[in-house]
Design an enzyme around this catalytic site. Structure first.
Site, short mmCIF file in Angstrom:
data_model
loop_
_atom_site.label_atom_id
_atom_site.label_comp_id
_atom_site.label_asym_id
_atom_site.label_seq_id
_atom_site.Cartn_x
_atom_site.Cartn_y
_atom_site.Cartn_z
N SER A 25 0.85 -1.19 0.00
CA SER A 25 0.00 0.00 0.00
C SER A 25 0.89 1.24 0.00
O SER A 25 2.06 1.17 -0.36
CB SER A 25 -0.94 -0.03 1.21
N ASN A 26 0.34 2.39 0.34
CA ASN A 26 1.13 3.63 0.37
C ASN A 26 0.65 4.52 1.52
O ASN A 26 -0.27 4.15 2.25
CB ASN A 26 1.06 4.34 -0.98
N ARG A 27 1.27 5.68 1.65
CA ARG A 27 1.04 6.51 2.84
C ARG A 27 -0.13 7.49 2.72
O ARG A 27 -0.28 8.36 3.56
CB ARG A 27 2.30 7.32 3.15
#
Ligand code: C5P
Length: 213
Positions: A22-24
């Site tokens: 995933s990402n931030r």
């Protein structure tokens, strides 16, 4: 009054039953825009990746995890919408195969994960948009303006909002709004709720209606 589709948050791409990539993205900017659209009397269908935010009042929220789920939800809603705001940080790639069993550690051996590109959700919607409004967001670290303009035309967007890297997960943000007509408008730094409202003033205009259908 119009009905807008809005994507927000990260996507979550499964590796096996317990792991994912995933990402931030926190989803804050997308949720602030959803709230600002409702405050202007519009309907909002928010297609959201996993975030830790409560749904703004009056917003219809559809929760998804992966980019493929986000695309399917958006394609189902798009025919009944007058415009789209693509604020989600969609993963560029997903693991080619999702392992049914939890992957085991093999002592001393590298693990190679094969990745396949995700579809571009906003471009998919915007390329067939007709005269409807399409707005994208981008975060660039190099050749920012050139990249912003390239993405805006490649994805057939009316506007592109360029974020600084410091926007990730932050309460406040400074952006630049580029339009297909060639204008460039810096905004902020200001809290994301105010920024959402300022962006809508520029995009929807003083009458709160986009010039798009
Ligand atoms: O990742 P990129 O910089 O190309 O993102 C620009 C815009 O396109 C954003 O508005 C993002 O929400 C959208 N996008 C998308 N699907 C992707 C990649 C990006 O909808 N697979």
């Amino acid at each position: 009054m119009a009905r807008y589709l809005l994507t927000a948050g990260p996507t979550m791409e499964a590796i096996d039953p317990v792991r994912f990539l995933s990402n931030r993205s926190s989803g804050q900017m997308g949720y602030a825009l959803a709230a600002a659209l409702v405050a202007r009397g519009h309907e909002v269908c928010l297609v959201s990746g996993p975030v830790n935010l409560s749904t703004p009042e009056g917003v219809t929220r559809l929760d998804v995890e992966s980019a493929l789920e986000m695309l399917a939800a958006c394609e189902a809603e798009w025919p009944s919408c007058n415009g789209v705001f693509g604020v989600a940080a969609v993963a560029d790639y997903r693991p080619r195969a999702v392992s049914e069993a939890k992957l085991k550690r093999q002592a001393g051996e590298d693990l190679v994960l094969e990745m396949t590109p995700n579809p571009d959700i906003l471009a998919t919607l915007a390329l067939g948009k007709g005269s409807r409004l399409a707005v994208g967001f981008a975060l660039e670290t190099h050749n920012a303006e050139q990249e912003a303009r390239r993405k805006m035309s490649a994805k057939n967007l009316d506007y592109l909002v360029l974020n600084g890297v410091e926007a990730q997960g932050a309460e406040a943000s400074a952006v630049e709004l580029f339009s297909q007509q060639g204008s460039r408008h810096p905004l902020g730094p200001m809290p994301k709720a105010r920024l959402a409202s300022a962006l809508l003033d520029l995009i929807l205009g003083p009458n709160n209606t986009s010039s798009h259908a």
